[in-house]
Write an enzyme that holds these catalytic residues in place. Structure first.
Site, PDB file in Angstrom:
ATOM      1  N   SER A 171      -2.617  12.731   3.828  1.00 35.58           N
ATOM      2  CA  SER A 171      -2.962  11.458   4.448  1.00 35.58           C
ATOM      3  C   SER A 171      -3.870  11.693   5.660  1.00 35.58           C
ATOM      4  O   SER A 171      -4.901  12.353   5.539  1.00 35.58           O
ATOM      5  CB  SER A 171      -1.683  10.708   4.829  1.00 35.58           C
ATOM      6  OG  SER A 171      -1.970   9.389   5.220  1.00 35.58           O
ATOM      7  N   ASP A 277      -1.982   4.815  -5.079  1.00 35.53           N
ATOM      8  CA  ASP A 277      -2.241   4.916  -3.641  1.00 35.53           C
ATOM      9  C   ASP A 277      -3.407   4.011  -3.279  1.00 35.53           C
ATOM     10  O   ASP A 277      -4.480   4.093  -3.889  1.00 35.53           O
ATOM     11  CB  ASP A 277      -2.547   6.376  -3.290  1.00 35.53           C
ATOM     12  CG  ASP A 277      -2.892   6.569  -1.825  1.00 35.53           C
ATOM     13  OD1 ASP A 277      -2.643   5.652  -1.013  1.00 35.53           O
ATOM     14  OD2 ASP A 277      -3.415   7.655  -1.488  1.00 35.53           O
ATOM     15  N   HIS A 307       1.360   6.430  -2.105  1.00 36.07           N
ATOM     16  CA  HIS A 307       0.992   7.198  -0.931  1.00 36.07           C
ATOM     17  C   HIS A 307       2.181   8.022  -0.447  1.00 36.07           C
ATOM     18  O   HIS A 307       3.283   7.518  -0.275  1.00 36.07           O
ATOM     19  CB  HIS A 307       0.510   6.270   0.185  1.00 36.07           C
ATOM     20  CG  HIS A 307      -0.255   6.972   1.256  1.00 36.07           C
ATOM     21  ND1 HIS A 307      -1.501   7.521   1.051  1.00 36.07           N
ATOM     22  CD2 HIS A 307       0.052   7.242   2.549  1.00 36.07           C
ATOM     23  CE1 HIS A 307      -1.939   8.080   2.157  1.00 36.07           C
ATOM     24  NE2 HIS A 307      -1.000   7.939   3.086  1.00 36.07           N
TER      25      HIS A 307
END
Length: 333
Positions: A171, A277, A307
Protein backbone atom coordinates in the site's frame (compact mmCIF):
# COMPACT_ATOMS: atom_id res chain seq x y z
CA UNK A 1 -0.98 6.16 -21.05
CA UNK A 2 -2.90 5.91 -17.82
CA UNK A 3 -6.11 3.89 -17.72
CA UNK A 4 -7.87 6.66 -15.78
CA UNK A 5 -11.20 7.05 -17.53
CA UNK A 6 -13.18 9.91 -16.02
CA UNK A 7 -12.60 13.65 -16.01
CA UNK A 8 -14.66 13.86 -12.82
CA UNK A 9 -12.38 15.34 -10.13
CA UNK A 10 -14.58 14.42 -7.17
CA UNK A 11 -17.05 11.62 -6.56
CA UNK A 12 -19.77 12.05 -3.95
CA UNK A 13 -19.57 9.77 -0.95
CA UNK A 14 -21.58 10.25 2.22
CA UNK A 15 -19.22 8.38 4.53
CA UNK A 16 -16.98 10.38 6.83
CA UNK A 17 -13.51 8.82 6.42
CA UNK A 18 -12.30 10.31 9.70
CA UNK A 19 -15.09 8.56 11.55
CA UNK A 20 -14.41 5.30 9.72
CA UNK A 21 -10.80 5.31 10.96
CA UNK A 22 -11.56 6.97 14.32
CA UNK A 23 -9.44 10.02 13.53
CA UNK A 24 -9.74 13.68 14.49
CA UNK A 25 -7.87 16.18 12.33
CA UNK A 26 -6.85 19.61 13.61
CA UNK A 27 -5.97 21.74 10.56
CA UNK A 28 -4.76 24.62 12.75
CA UNK A 29 -1.67 22.78 13.92
CA UNK A 30 -1.59 19.98 11.34
CA UNK A 31 -2.07 17.16 13.84
CA UNK A 32 -4.12 13.99 13.84
CA UNK A 33 -5.59 12.40 16.93
CA UNK A 34 -5.54 8.64 16.41
CA UNK A 35 -8.18 7.28 18.78
CA UNK A 36 -7.62 3.61 17.97
CA UNK A 37 -4.56 1.80 19.28
CA UNK A 38 -3.88 -1.08 16.93
CA UNK A 39 -2.50 -4.32 18.42
CA UNK A 40 1.27 -4.35 18.71
CA UNK A 41 3.92 -6.99 19.33
CA UNK A 42 7.10 -6.48 21.30
CA UNK A 43 10.36 -7.73 19.77
CA UNK A 44 12.31 -10.61 21.28
CA UNK A 45 15.85 -11.74 20.60
CA UNK A 46 15.92 -14.46 23.27
CA UNK A 47 17.57 -17.49 21.66
CA UNK A 48 16.16 -19.80 24.33
CA UNK A 49 12.58 -19.22 23.19
CA UNK A 50 11.08 -21.74 20.72
CA UNK A 51 10.36 -19.14 18.04
CA UNK A 52 11.28 -19.23 14.36
CA UNK A 53 12.45 -15.64 14.03
CA UNK A 54 14.24 -13.28 16.42
CA UNK A 55 13.51 -9.55 16.40
CA UNK A 56 14.84 -6.35 17.91
CA UNK A 57 14.40 -2.60 17.48
CA UNK A 58 17.26 -0.29 16.44
CA UNK A 59 17.33 3.51 16.28
CA UNK A 60 17.71 5.23 12.91
CA UNK A 61 17.28 8.89 13.86
CA UNK A 62 16.55 9.70 17.49
CA UNK A 63 15.52 13.29 16.71
CA UNK A 64 12.86 12.11 14.25
CA UNK A 65 11.91 9.07 16.33
CA UNK A 66 12.55 6.78 13.38
CA UNK A 67 13.70 3.24 13.93
CA UNK A 68 13.65 -0.20 12.37
CA UNK A 69 12.63 -3.60 13.63
CA UNK A 70 15.13 -6.23 12.53
CA UNK A 71 14.11 -9.85 11.97
CA UNK A 72 16.59 -12.75 11.89
CA UNK A 73 15.78 -16.46 11.48
CA UNK A 74 16.65 -18.17 14.78
CA UNK A 75 18.12 -21.21 13.01
CA UNK A 76 20.70 -18.95 11.35
CA UNK A 77 21.60 -17.31 14.66
CA UNK A 78 22.16 -20.76 16.16
CA UNK A 79 24.21 -22.10 13.25
CA UNK A 80 27.97 -22.26 13.94
CA UNK A 81 28.83 -21.61 10.29
CA UNK A 82 26.07 -19.33 9.08
CA UNK A 83 25.77 -17.95 5.59
CA UNK A 84 25.21 -14.34 4.62
CA UNK A 85 21.54 -13.53 4.05
CA UNK A 86 19.57 -11.23 1.75
CA UNK A 87 18.34 -8.00 3.32
CA UNK A 88 14.71 -6.99 2.74
CA UNK A 89 13.89 -3.42 3.80
CA UNK A 90 10.13 -3.30 4.43
CA UNK A 91 7.81 -0.28 4.58
CA UNK A 92 4.36 -0.79 6.10
CA UNK A 93 1.15 0.61 4.66
CA UNK A 94 -1.82 2.51 6.16
CA UNK A 95 -1.96 5.57 3.95
CA UNK A 96 1.08 7.43 5.37
CA UNK A 97 -1.02 8.48 8.39
CA UNK A 98 -1.26 5.55 10.81
CA UNK A 99 0.66 2.42 11.68
CA UNK A 100 4.02 1.36 13.04
CA UNK A 101 6.57 -1.38 12.50
CA UNK A 102 5.50 -2.67 15.93
CA UNK A 103 1.88 -3.34 14.85
CA UNK A 104 1.14 -7.05 15.08
CA UNK A 105 -0.10 -7.36 11.50
CA UNK A 106 3.14 -5.96 10.11
CA UNK A 107 5.31 -7.77 12.65
CA UNK A 108 3.75 -11.14 11.83
CA UNK A 109 4.11 -10.61 8.08
CA UNK A 110 7.79 -9.73 8.48
CA UNK A 111 8.32 -12.85 10.60
CA UNK A 112 6.96 -14.96 7.75
CA UNK A 113 9.01 -13.07 5.15
CA UNK A 114 12.20 -13.56 7.16
CA UNK A 115 11.50 -17.22 7.90
CA UNK A 116 10.40 -18.27 4.40
CA UNK A 117 13.06 -16.31 2.52
CA UNK A 118 15.79 -16.96 5.08
CA UNK A 119 16.50 -13.24 5.07
CA UNK A 120 17.14 -10.39 7.46
CA UNK A 121 14.17 -8.02 7.33
CA UNK A 122 14.35 -4.38 8.42
CA UNK A 123 10.83 -3.01 8.94
CA UNK A 124 11.00 0.78 9.05
CA UNK A 125 9.14 3.06 11.47
CA UNK A 126 8.97 6.24 9.41
CA UNK A 127 7.38 9.58 10.25
CA UNK A 128 3.62 9.90 9.68
CA UNK A 129 1.51 12.60 8.09
CA UNK A 130 0.00 15.13 8.55
CA UNK A 131 2.49 16.00 11.29
CA UNK A 132 5.20 15.11 8.78
CA UNK A 133 3.88 15.42 5.26
CA UNK A 134 5.59 13.93 2.24
CA UNK A 135 8.43 13.78 1.40
CA UNK A 136 9.23 13.07 5.08
CA UNK A 137 8.57 9.32 4.74
CA UNK A 138 10.61 9.21 1.51
CA UNK A 139 13.49 10.96 3.28
CA UNK A 140 13.26 8.49 6.16
CA UNK A 141 13.52 5.60 3.71
CA UNK A 142 16.73 6.93 2.21
CA UNK A 143 18.13 7.74 5.63
CA UNK A 144 17.48 4.12 6.60
CA UNK A 145 19.44 2.84 3.61
CA UNK A 146 22.35 5.14 4.41
CA UNK A 147 22.16 3.99 8.04
CA UNK A 148 22.41 0.37 6.93
CA UNK A 149 25.66 1.07 5.09
CA UNK A 150 27.25 2.64 8.18
CA UNK A 151 25.63 0.72 11.05
CA UNK A 152 27.74 -1.33 13.40
CA UNK A 153 24.74 -3.41 14.43
CA UNK A 154 25.86 -6.99 15.04
CA UNK A 155 23.03 -8.60 13.09
CA UNK A 156 23.72 -6.54 10.00
CA UNK A 157 27.48 -7.02 10.09
CA UNK A 158 27.38 -10.75 10.84
CA UNK A 159 24.46 -11.90 8.76
CA UNK A 160 23.70 -9.52 5.87
CA UNK A 161 24.96 -9.81 2.31
CA UNK A 162 25.03 -6.10 1.44
CA UNK A 163 25.16 -6.91 -2.27
CA UNK A 164 21.76 -8.62 -2.08
CA UNK A 165 19.20 -6.07 -0.85
CA UNK A 166 15.51 -5.62 -1.73
CA UNK A 167 13.01 -2.85 -1.04
CA UNK A 168 9.50 -4.03 -0.23
CA UNK A 169 6.26 -2.32 0.74
CA UNK A 170 2.53 -2.74 0.79
CA UNK A 171 0.00 0.00 0.00
CA UNK A 172 1.52 3.38 0.98
CA UNK A 173 4.65 1.47 1.95
CA UNK A 174 4.93 0.45 -1.69
CA UNK A 175 4.91 4.11 -2.70
CA UNK A 176 7.75 4.69 -0.24
CA UNK A 177 9.69 1.69 -1.57
CA UNK A 178 9.14 2.88 -5.16
CA UNK A 179 10.37 6.40 -4.41
CA UNK A 180 13.34 4.97 -2.52
CA UNK A 181 14.15 2.86 -5.57
CA UNK A 182 14.10 5.94 -7.80
CA UNK A 183 16.32 7.81 -5.35
CA UNK A 184 18.71 4.88 -5.08
CA UNK A 185 19.18 5.05 -8.85
CA UNK A 186 20.34 8.64 -8.37
CA UNK A 187 22.58 7.96 -5.35
CA UNK A 188 23.87 4.47 -6.10
CA UNK A 189 27.53 5.39 -5.53
CA UNK A 190 26.73 6.91 -2.12
CA UNK A 191 25.20 3.66 -0.87
CA UNK A 192 28.13 1.32 -1.41
CA UNK A 193 28.49 -1.51 -0.49
CA UNK A 194 24.67 -1.74 -0.46
CA UNK A 195 23.27 -3.00 -3.77
CA UNK A 196 19.53 -2.95 -4.44
CA UNK A 197 18.62 -5.98 -6.54
CA UNK A 198 14.82 -5.66 -6.65
CA UNK A 199 11.70 -3.70 -5.70
CA UNK A 200 8.75 -5.67 -4.33
CA UNK A 201 5.69 -3.45 -4.78
CA UNK A 202 2.50 -4.87 -3.28
CA UNK A 203 -0.80 -3.04 -4.06
CA UNK A 204 0.79 0.33 -4.96
CA UNK A 205 -0.86 3.42 -3.48
CA UNK A 206 -1.09 6.09 -6.18
CA UNK A 207 -3.82 8.35 -7.52
CA UNK A 208 -4.82 11.35 -9.61
CA UNK A 209 -7.57 13.92 -9.95
CA UNK A 210 -9.11 11.80 -12.72
CA UNK A 211 -10.75 8.65 -11.45
CA UNK A 212 -9.68 5.21 -12.59
CA UNK A 213 -12.18 2.53 -13.57
CA UNK A 214 -11.44 0.56 -10.40
CA UNK A 215 -12.06 3.66 -8.25
CA UNK A 216 -15.45 4.20 -9.87
CA UNK A 217 -16.31 0.50 -9.69
CA UNK A 218 -15.31 0.14 -6.03
CA UNK A 219 -16.17 3.62 -4.77
CA UNK A 220 -18.00 2.24 -1.72
CA UNK A 221 -15.74 -0.73 -1.12
CA UNK A 222 -16.06 -1.74 2.54
CA UNK A 223 -12.34 -2.34 3.05
CA UNK A 224 -11.02 0.79 1.32
CA UNK A 225 -13.68 3.19 0.01
CA UNK A 226 -12.72 6.10 -2.20
CA UNK A 227 -13.35 8.68 0.50
CA UNK A 228 -10.62 7.07 2.61
CA UNK A 229 -7.94 7.14 -0.09
CA UNK A 230 -8.83 10.79 -0.78
CA UNK A 231 -8.51 11.61 2.91
CA UNK A 232 -5.13 9.91 3.12
CA UNK A 233 -3.76 11.86 0.18
CA UNK A 234 -5.18 15.12 1.55
CA UNK A 235 -3.28 14.52 4.79
CA UNK A 236 -0.08 13.20 3.23
CA UNK A 237 0.62 15.53 0.30
CA UNK A 238 2.27 18.93 0.79
CA UNK A 239 -0.22 21.60 1.83
CA UNK A 240 -1.97 23.02 -1.22
CA UNK A 241 -1.11 20.08 -3.49
CA UNK A 242 -3.76 17.96 -5.20
CA UNK A 243 -3.61 14.35 -6.36
CA UNK A 244 -1.84 15.34 -9.56
CA UNK A 245 1.29 16.02 -7.51
CA UNK A 246 4.31 13.93 -8.52
CA UNK A 247 4.25 12.06 -5.20
CA UNK A 248 0.78 10.74 -6.06
CA UNK A 249 0.33 10.70 -9.85
CA UNK A 250 2.60 8.25 -11.66
CA UNK A 251 2.45 10.25 -14.88
CA UNK A 252 3.70 13.52 -13.38
CA UNK A 253 7.34 14.48 -12.82
CA UNK A 254 10.64 13.00 -13.93
CA UNK A 255 10.16 9.40 -12.79
CA UNK A 256 10.54 7.94 -16.32
CA UNK A 257 14.09 9.32 -16.56
CA UNK A 258 14.95 7.66 -13.25
CA UNK A 259 13.34 4.41 -14.41
CA UNK A 260 15.92 4.24 -17.20
CA UNK A 261 18.57 4.25 -14.48
CA UNK A 262 16.76 1.45 -12.65
CA UNK A 263 16.85 -0.51 -15.91
CA UNK A 264 20.54 0.20 -16.41
CA UNK A 265 21.31 -0.93 -12.84
CA UNK A 266 19.57 -4.25 -13.51
CA UNK A 267 17.05 -3.76 -10.69
CA UNK A 268 14.00 -5.94 -11.22
CA UNK A 269 10.51 -4.98 -10.06
CA UNK A 270 7.57 -7.06 -8.85
CA UNK A 271 4.16 -5.35 -8.98
CA UNK A 272 1.42 -7.31 -7.23
CA UNK A 273 -2.29 -6.47 -7.03
CA UNK A 274 -5.84 -7.76 -6.57
CA UNK A 275 -8.93 -7.20 -8.70
CA UNK A 276 -11.02 -6.29 -5.67
CA UNK A 277 -8.66 -3.49 -4.64
CA UNK A 278 -9.86 0.03 -5.42
CA UNK A 279 -6.26 0.93 -6.34
CA UNK A 280 -5.62 -1.97 -8.73
CA UNK A 281 -5.66 0.17 -11.88
CA UNK A 282 -2.74 2.21 -10.56
CA UNK A 283 -0.80 -1.01 -10.08
CA UNK A 284 -1.49 -1.86 -13.72
CA UNK A 285 -0.41 1.64 -14.71
CA UNK A 286 2.85 1.10 -12.86
CA UNK A 287 3.49 -2.13 -14.77
CA UNK A 288 2.84 -0.29 -18.03
CA UNK A 289 5.21 2.50 -17.03
CA UNK A 290 7.93 -0.05 -16.22
CA UNK A 291 7.48 -1.83 -19.55
CA UNK A 292 7.60 1.44 -21.50
CA UNK A 293 10.93 2.26 -19.84
CA UNK A 294 12.50 -1.15 -20.35
CA UNK A 295 12.54 -2.20 -16.69
CA UNK A 296 12.55 -5.94 -15.93
CA UNK A 297 9.08 -6.17 -14.36
CA UNK A 298 7.12 -9.16 -13.10
CA UNK A 299 3.37 -8.60 -12.72
CA UNK A 300 1.20 -10.59 -10.31
CA UNK A 301 -2.54 -9.88 -10.41
CA UNK A 302 -5.17 -12.02 -8.71
CA UNK A 303 -8.83 -11.73 -9.70
CA UNK A 304 -10.23 -11.74 -6.18
CA UNK A 305 -9.07 -10.29 -2.92
CA UNK A 306 -9.13 -6.77 -1.57
CA UNK A 307 -6.76 -4.12 -0.28
CA UNK A 308 -4.24 -5.64 2.17
CA UNK A 309 -5.91 -9.05 1.83
CA UNK A 310 -2.66 -10.75 2.91
CA UNK A 311 -3.26 -9.60 6.48
CA UNK A 312 -6.51 -11.51 6.93
CA UNK A 313 -6.01 -14.37 4.46
CA UNK A 314 -3.10 -16.65 5.46
CA UNK A 315 -3.20 -18.45 2.11
CA UNK A 316 -2.79 -15.18 0.21
CA UNK A 317 0.08 -14.18 2.49
CA UNK A 318 1.75 -17.54 1.93
CA UNK A 319 1.30 -17.24 -1.84
CA UNK A 320 2.76 -13.72 -1.90
CA UNK A 321 5.76 -14.60 0.25
CA UNK A 322 6.40 -17.70 -1.85
CA UNK A 323 6.39 -15.55 -4.97
CA UNK A 324 8.90 -13.18 -3.40
CA UNK A 325 11.13 -16.14 -2.53
CA UNK A 326 11.02 -17.51 -6.07
CA UNK A 327 12.07 -14.14 -7.46
CA UNK A 328 14.86 -13.51 -4.97
CA UNK A 329 16.43 -16.89 -5.56
CA UNK A 330 15.66 -17.50 -9.22
CA UNK A 331 15.31 -14.28 -11.21
CA UNK A 332 19.07 -13.81 -11.65
CA UNK A 333 19.80 -17.51 -12.18
Amino acid sequence: MSNQTSSQSEVNNTDNPYELFKLVYNPNNQTLIRMVEYPFTSPTSDLTLPISVLSKDVTINQSNNTWARLFLPRRIALAPNHKKLPLIVFFHGSGFIIGSASNTMFHDLCVEISDTNEAVVASVKYRLAPEHRLPAAFDDAMETLHWVTKSQDEWLIRYVDYSNCYLMGNSAGTTIAYQAGLNVAEEVDDLEPLKIRGLILRQPFFGGTKRSESELRLINNKVMPLCVTDMMWDLALPIGANRDHEYCNLWVGNDPKKLYKIKDLGIWVLVSGNGGDILVDYAKDLVQLMIENGVNVVSDFQEGGHHEVEYDDPLEAKRLIGLVKSLIFNIDA
